[in-house]
Design an enzyme around this catalytic site. Structure first.
Site, short mmCIF file in Angstrom:
data_model
loop_
_atom_site.label_atom_id
_atom_site.label_comp_id
_atom_site.label_asym_id
_atom_site.label_seq_id
_atom_site.Cartn_x
_atom_site.Cartn_y
_atom_site.Cartn_z
N ASP A 24 -0.48 3.35 5.25
CA ASP A 24 0.16 2.20 4.61
C ASP A 24 -0.97 1.23 4.28
O ASP A 24 -1.51 0.57 5.17
CB ASP A 24 1.18 1.58 5.58
N GLU A 189 6.62 3.02 -1.03
CA GLU A 189 6.83 2.45 0.31
C GLU A 189 8.29 2.55 0.77
O GLU A 189 8.54 2.96 1.91
CB GLU A 189 6.33 0.99 0.34
MG MG Z 1 3.98 -3.62 3.75
#
Ligand code: MG
Ligand code: ADP
Length: 620
Positions: A24, A189
């Site tokens: 991430d 995401e």
């Molecule tokens: Mg984030």
């Protein structure tokens, strides 16, 4: 079953213990996660002292030229703001024009060397692209994970916001490459966050979810429909300048309002200090209770009720975004089945309450650590791509339509938005002038009817069309979109065979030469990736076919004669061999042959079943 992984370097499939990590790469914080070898559950990796799972996405350039990344760099924000870079993700894939209005809000220097090129960041007397700086963050994560796992890491899945366009996705991919990582996939995401909660892992279930992601500096709301392993982004909305940092600002303002001191009276250093105290107070009131501290010999306090009042207008703004996203998705509120909470700022109980109230009936997913959720999901996707979950194939869809400019500046869509990737589509065009020997092809991304309102991705000229009257040449334009949503365009004049292919590169990219080599690599890898997936699917299908044939033979041994049994065995052996040799075409041929041969038996068996059933009934 042996683990299978693909070696993207050589294009071969090999047995290996190679680990693929999930990353991430956040605006405020970044994380790296893997599937734990023992528990088979995703875990975010800490450094070897087991303390820091989160790496702040902050870089400090040391005078000797090397970078400090993470907590150490965050400390430098106060001491050396000009040499310390944060929020670099906001600049990825952008030109100076895209970001100039926010230039003043950065402590470091953003420059435009050449206005149509990628924005650069000036540190001391060196210029850095956001791609290089993001690569430094990725390198830090990579070495952190290598130290922790005591393994070399070379493959990764990296997440990006669902709204990231082609240029931003390419930039992320390039950053991975510069950090020495083969980026197997760029994943949205919200897709990763859903996966972390197991949503989408059961292929049969259709589900509509809202992913509410409130991080440090950005807010994203995505509405996804998930079915058969396909994650369709129905709508995204958000605010790229709204997040936990604004909560901190609101607290600072509240503190200063009660005193004589003004923002402008504070030195840079003091305002950073006060900001850190505000963040500390925020975390305290959300977890253990009222905050008491001091600054410039005055006491500072904060109670949860005060804090909630301060942030209410900000949280309301996120609800407005949710309403817009819902309207764009064409769904009613009660059609949202679950709300997934992501991002460090969803630790704030008032946020969770306000958002849950808005979505009313929905199930809430907030049991995971909200700042780890995206990385954990990325690790699951990485595991799938590593071949460890062979039953699963997850696909994203392209968030924006892709097309070309036709007469009158109109957008002619070739790949519509929400198409699954990888995807290939083509359409025929012709010339508009007699004797025309060149055709200019301009590629755009966006939803508007006029190309001028969409984003231009590339332009190239197909030369050498033989002179013919207008309307006679037949130019086929093919769009080939790889699994990351990155595009390749081919134009071919069908009568003469004149052909040209371009890899679409970001409008604001690295230098042409850099991009060329980088993209060539990435596209050939994407092709291999795709070949691998096709082969993978064929193998899965064959294994299923062999199993069901064996079952059929076992159940029907008495109704089959020796010749038939022998022939079935021969077909099964041929298919088994083809699978062992991993030859996609051979597998297909052998599958077809086995299917063809066993079809009449299946029919006969069905007839038998029916006649047996009929026999059982008294017709007389
Ligand atoms: Mg984030
Ligand atoms: P990003 O996705 O932008 O990289 P994160 O998801 O890591 O960001 O969120 C970072 C934000 O979360 C920061 O503003 C931080 O102050 C906030 N945050 C972290 N922990 C807490 C907490 N316990 N209470 C409130 N806010 C928190």
């Amino acid at each position: 079953m042996a683990k299978i992984s693909i070696n993207l370097g050589s294009g071969t499939i090999e047995k290996s213990s190679d680990i693929v990590v999930g990353i991430d790469l956040g605006t405020t914080n970044s994380l790296i996660a893997v599937i734990d070898g023992e528990t088979k559950a995703p875990v975010a990796l800490s450094d070897s002292d087991n303390n820091h799972v989160i790496t702040p996405s902050v870089l400090y350039r040391h005078p000797d030229g090397h970078f400090l990344v993470g907590d150490a760099a965050k400390d430098m924000l106060v001491k050396h703001p000009e040499q310390t870079v944060y929020s670099v993700k906001r600049l990825l894939g952008k030109s100076f024009n895209d970001v100039s209005e926010f230039e003043a809000s950065y402590g470091y220097k953003i420059i435009d060397e050449d206005e149509d090129r990628l924005v650069k960041i000036k540190l001391e007397n060196q210029f850095y692209t956001p791609i290089e700086l993001s690569a430094e963050i990725l390198k830090e994560l990579k070495s952190k994970a290598e130290a922790k796992l005591k393994l070399e890491i070379s493959k990764a899945v990296i997440t990006v916001p669902a709204y990231f366009n082609d240029a931003q996705r390419q930039a992320t991919r390039d950053a991975g490459k510069l950090a020495g990582l083969e980026v197997l996939r760029i994943v949205n995401e919200p897709t990763a966050a859903s996966l972390a909660y197991g949503i989408g892992l059961d292929a049969d279930k259709e589900k509509v979810v809202a992913v509410y992601d409130l991080g440090g500096g950005t807010f994203d709301i995505s509405i996804l429909r998930i079915e058969d392993g396909i994650f369709e982004v129905l709508a995204t909305n958000g605010n790229t300048f709204l997040g936990g940092d604004d909560f901190d600002q609101a607290i600072m303002k509240h503190w200063l309002d009660g005193h004589e001191v003004k923002f402008s009276d504070l030195s840079k250093r003091e305002s950073q200090q006060l900001r850190l105290l505000a963040e500390e107070a925020k975390k305290k009131v959300c977890t253990t209770g009222p905050y008491v501290g001091s600054f410039r010999n005055t006491s500072l306090t904060l109670a949860e009720s005060e804090f909630n009042q301060l942030i209410e207008p900000l949280v309301d703004k996120t609800i407005d975004c949710c309403k817009n996203a819902l309207a764009d998705s064409g769904l009613e509120l009660n059609e949202i089945e679950e709300v997934v909470f992501v991002g460090g700022s969803t630790r704030v109980p008032f946020v969770v309450k306000t958002v849950s109230d808005y979505f009313a009936k929905s199930t809430i997913e907030n049991t995971l650590n909200p700042d780890e959720t995206v990385a954990l999901g990325a690790a699951i996707e990485a595991d799938i791509l590593a071949g460890n979950r062979r039953d699963l194939l997850l696909l994203d869809v392209t968030p924006l339509s892709l097309g070309i400019e036709t007469l009158g500046g109109l957008m002619d869509v070739i790949i519509p938005r929400n198409s699954r990737v990888p995807f290939k589509a083509g359409r025929n065009y012709t010339t508009s002038i007699d004797g025309q020997v060149n055709l200019k092809i301009s590629v755009y991304q966006g939803e508007r009817g006029k190309v001028s309102e969409n984003r231009k991705l590339a332009e190239f000229v197909l030369n050498g069309i033989p002179a013919m009257p207008a309307g006679i040449p037949k130019v086929e334009i093919a769009f080939i979109l790889d699994a990351d949503g990155i595009l390749k365009v081919r134009a071919k004049e069908l009568r003469s065979g004149v052909e040209q292919t371009i890899d679409v590169k970001p409008q604001y990219g690295l230098t042409d030469a850099e991009v060329e080599t980088m993209l060539k690599d990435s596209l050939s890898n994407a092709q291999k990736d795709m070949d691998y997936r096709v082969l993978h699917e064929a193998i899965n299908e064959s294994e299923y076919l062999i199993k069901s044939t064996e079952k059929f033979v076992a159940n029907n041994r008495l109704t089959l004669n020796d010749d038939e049994l022998g022939a079935i065995e021969k077909h099964v052996n041929t298919l088994t061999l083809a699978v062992a040799q991993k030859d996609k075409d051979q597998i297909q041929t052998a599958q077809d042959a086995l299917n063809e041969y066993t079809k009449p038996f299946a029919e006969r068996m069905m007839d038998n079943t029916i006649s047996t059933a009929l026999k059982g009934k008294s017709i007389e």
